[in-house]
Scaffold this motif. Structure first.
Motif, short mmCIF file in Angstrom:
data_model
loop_
_atom_site.label_atom_id
_atom_site.label_comp_id
_atom_site.label_asym_id
_atom_site.label_seq_id
_atom_site.Cartn_x
_atom_site.Cartn_y
_atom_site.Cartn_z
N SER A 188 40.81 13.72 -17.14
CA SER A 188 39.41 13.65 -16.74
C SER A 188 38.51 13.78 -17.96
N GLY A 189 37.46 12.96 -18.01
CA GLY A 189 36.48 13.06 -19.08
C GLY A 189 35.56 14.24 -18.92
N VAL A 190 35.68 14.98 -17.82
CA VAL A 190 34.82 16.14 -17.55
C VAL A 190 35.61 17.44 -17.66
N THR A 191 36.75 17.53 -16.96
CA THR A 191 37.49 18.79 -16.88
C THR A 191 38.68 18.88 -17.82
N GLY A 192 39.09 17.75 -18.43
CA GLY A 192 40.23 17.77 -19.35
C GLY A 192 41.51 17.31 -18.69
N ILE A 193 42.63 17.90 -19.10
CA ILE A 193 43.95 17.53 -18.59
C ILE A 193 44.42 18.58 -17.60
N SER A 194 44.87 18.11 -16.41
CA SER A 194 45.32 19.03 -15.36
C SER A 194 46.60 18.51 -14.74
N LEU A 195 47.40 19.43 -14.22
CA LEU A 195 48.58 19.08 -13.45
C LEU A 195 48.40 19.59 -12.03
N PHE A 196 48.64 18.71 -11.04
CA PHE A 196 48.43 19.05 -9.64
C PHE A 196 49.73 18.89 -8.85
N ASP A 197 49.89 19.76 -7.86
CA ASP A 197 50.90 19.57 -6.83
C ASP A 197 50.28 18.74 -5.72
N LEU A 198 51.02 17.74 -5.24
CA LEU A 198 50.54 16.89 -4.16
C LEU A 198 51.03 17.44 -2.83
N GLU A 199 50.08 17.76 -1.93
CA GLU A 199 50.41 18.26 -0.61
C GLU A 199 49.93 17.27 0.45
N THR A 200 50.23 17.56 1.70
CA THR A 200 49.94 16.61 2.77
C THR A 200 48.45 16.32 2.90
N SER A 201 47.62 17.33 2.77
CA SER A 201 46.19 17.16 3.00
C SER A 201 45.33 17.49 1.79
N GLY A 202 45.93 17.52 0.61
CA GLY A 202 45.14 17.82 -0.58
C GLY A 202 46.01 17.96 -1.82
N VAL A 203 45.37 18.28 -2.93
CA VAL A 203 46.08 18.55 -4.18
C VAL A 203 45.74 19.97 -4.63
N VAL A 204 46.70 20.62 -5.26
CA VAL A 204 46.52 22.00 -5.74
C VAL A 204 46.75 22.02 -7.24
N GLU A 205 45.75 22.48 -7.97
CA GLU A 205 45.85 22.51 -9.43
C GLU A 205 46.79 23.62 -9.90
N ARG A 206 47.78 23.24 -10.69
CA ARG A 206 48.72 24.23 -11.25
C ARG A 206 48.23 24.77 -12.58
N TRP A 207 47.70 23.90 -13.44
CA TRP A 207 47.12 24.34 -14.70
C TRP A 207 46.13 23.31 -15.19
N ARG A 208 45.29 23.76 -16.12
CA ARG A 208 44.30 22.87 -16.71
C ARG A 208 44.14 23.21 -18.19
#
Length: 448
Positions: A279-299
């Motif tokens: 992202s050009g705003v928040t930087g680099i992030s890793l997300f877990d993909l869930e059924t109804s959303g994404v959960v950020e693991r780190w940024r």
């Protein structure tokens, strides 16, 4: 790593924002600068290598040094490895910036030789892939140009023949290949920026449309996620809507649909890791993909890129200067200087949301500031007095309320101030994220 690479490597550290997560160090990889990088098992031995497309040809990275593999006129801008000749060995397709030339190479006796006729797409080729769409044993070629035009060529006896071209006037933002319906033939999934996703399948003599959809907003990213039963393809749009589909019981169903405002403009799937967001705003992030959303693991805030890949257990990303960096675990300590004098360890530093805050109690003796912490925090510097309030994004200066980009922070009873406070106290703060270094410089004369 060679002495040359060690001397050229640049280190900088950024604090990850997930609870309990370690800090990461981004290490520059000068050998990859400006290259198109492909991770491929070029010799079929189960050991992937890094192939580099550069000016003058293709190189393989060995002990951090590029070794020449194929000499080509112009700059190699795209690479793909796969079986083009039906001999069950990897061949290479490569694209250049000279007329959009597309070349095929095969290895014979340790030498890479060109075969077949070159194709000219008349635009820089930025993406290539090899798949056997009609299951005739000859790998076919998918190509994407800088203008967002996509092409598919059938391969027969070492030569390429045009099969399909993307719609005129449309910009292809992503192409992926997977056996969507489980019939044993690879299918082409592609997305148009205008807001279209389609699946093409082999219809006996040509591509036919298996499925299509029109998500809300312009498409930013297209990904394929493999599953044991059937692959899942997903897009993220400019409206930050996340859509995913898969084949089930003889038809395509919507498997996920939700708002995903946390995801960046560039998205990559890293197997066994998750969704990598640039992202050009928040930087680099890793997300877990869930059924109804994404959960950020780190940024990692303050770190921006437009491409990434995973190799030998580590993440690499390319920034906007075409430099590649590798993320490794590191230390979050900053080095602090007042002019030429190092004061690391004398001033406590907080990092939140990519911004730095400095302990006012530690700054006072180092920068010659006078403090009165009764009521509002009164600070006197060479340029005058300021009044601060915890949690507020304004300060008092010469009878005015001056807005701050970040609020004043109180941590365990200790006041921490952002850098813009110090400019009103007669100090310029230079922050070098690349070297993880902060320098305080006194403003002589009238404050500006």
């Amino acid at each position: 790593m060679s002495k040359k690479a060690v001397c050229m490597a640049v280190f900088f550290v950024l604090l990850m924002e997930a609870a309990g997560a370690a800090a990461y160090t981004a290490v520059a990889e000068p050998a990859l600068f400006g290259a198109h990088v492909l991770v491929a098992d070029l010799w079929g031995q189960g050991q992937p290598s890094l192939l580099l497309g550069k000016e003058g040809g293709v190189f393989v990275l060995e002990e951090s040094e590029p070794q020449p593999l194929i000499e080509v006129p112009g700059r190699v801008t795209a690479l793909a490895a796969g079986d083009l000749t039906g001999d069950f060995r990897p061949d290479l397709a490569l694209g250049t910036d000279r007329g959009g030339a597309l070349y095929l190479y095969t290895e014979r006796g340790g030498i890479w030789e060109r075969h077949g006729h070159a194709q000219y797409l008349w635009d820089t080729i930025v993406g290539l892939d090899i798949h056997d769409f009609n299951n005739d044993g000859w790998g076919d070629v998918v190509a994407l140009t800088d203008r967002g035009e996509a092409f598919v060529y059938l391969s027969r006896e070492g030569n390429l023949f045009p099969l399909w071209k993307s719609p005129s006037g449309e910009v292809v933002v992503g192409m992926e290949v997977a056996d969507v319906d489980g019939n044993g033939y690879p299918d082409l999934v592609y997305a148009l920026r205008s807001g279209y996703v389609g699946v093409l399948t082999w219809g006996g003599e040509e591509f036919v449309t298996l499925w299509e959809n029109y998500p809300w907003g312009a498409v930013e990213s297209l990904l394929i996620i493999p599953h044991a039963s059937s692959p899942e393809w997903l897009v993220v749009t400019s409206q930050k809507m996340f859509y995913a589909w898969r084949w089930q019981n003889g038809e395509v169903i919507t498997s996920r649909k939700f708002e995903a405002t946390a995801l960046g403009e560039h998205l990559f799937y890293i197997p066994q890791q998750g969704l990598l967001s640039l992202s050009g705003v928040t930087g680099i992030s890793l997300f877990d993909l869930e059924t109804s959303g994404v959960v950020e693991r780190w940024r990692v805030p303050g770190l921006y890129g437009d491409h990434a890949f995973y190799f030998a257990g580590e993440l690499y990303f390319r920034d906007k200067t075409q430099a590649y960096l590798r993320l490794v675990e590191g230390s979050p300590q900053w080095r602090l200087f007042v002019g030429d004098k190092e004061v690391t360890g004398f001033i406590d530093v907080l990092q939140r949301d990519g911004e730095l805050f400095f302990s006012l109690l530690d700054l006072a003796p180092v920068l010659g500031l006078a403090l009165n912490l009764e009521g509002s925090w009164q600070v006197t510097g060479a340029a005058g007095d300021v009044a601060l309030w915890p949690g507020q994004t304004v300060l008092g200066w010469q009878g005015l309320l001056v807005p701050l980009a970040n609020p004043v922070v109180e941590e365990a009873g200790v006041p921490y101030v952002p850098v813009d406070v110090l400019s009103l106290l007669g100090w310029t703060v230079q922050i070098d994220f690349l070297r993880q270094q902060v320098t305080f410089l006194e403003n002589w004369g009238w404050w500006v």
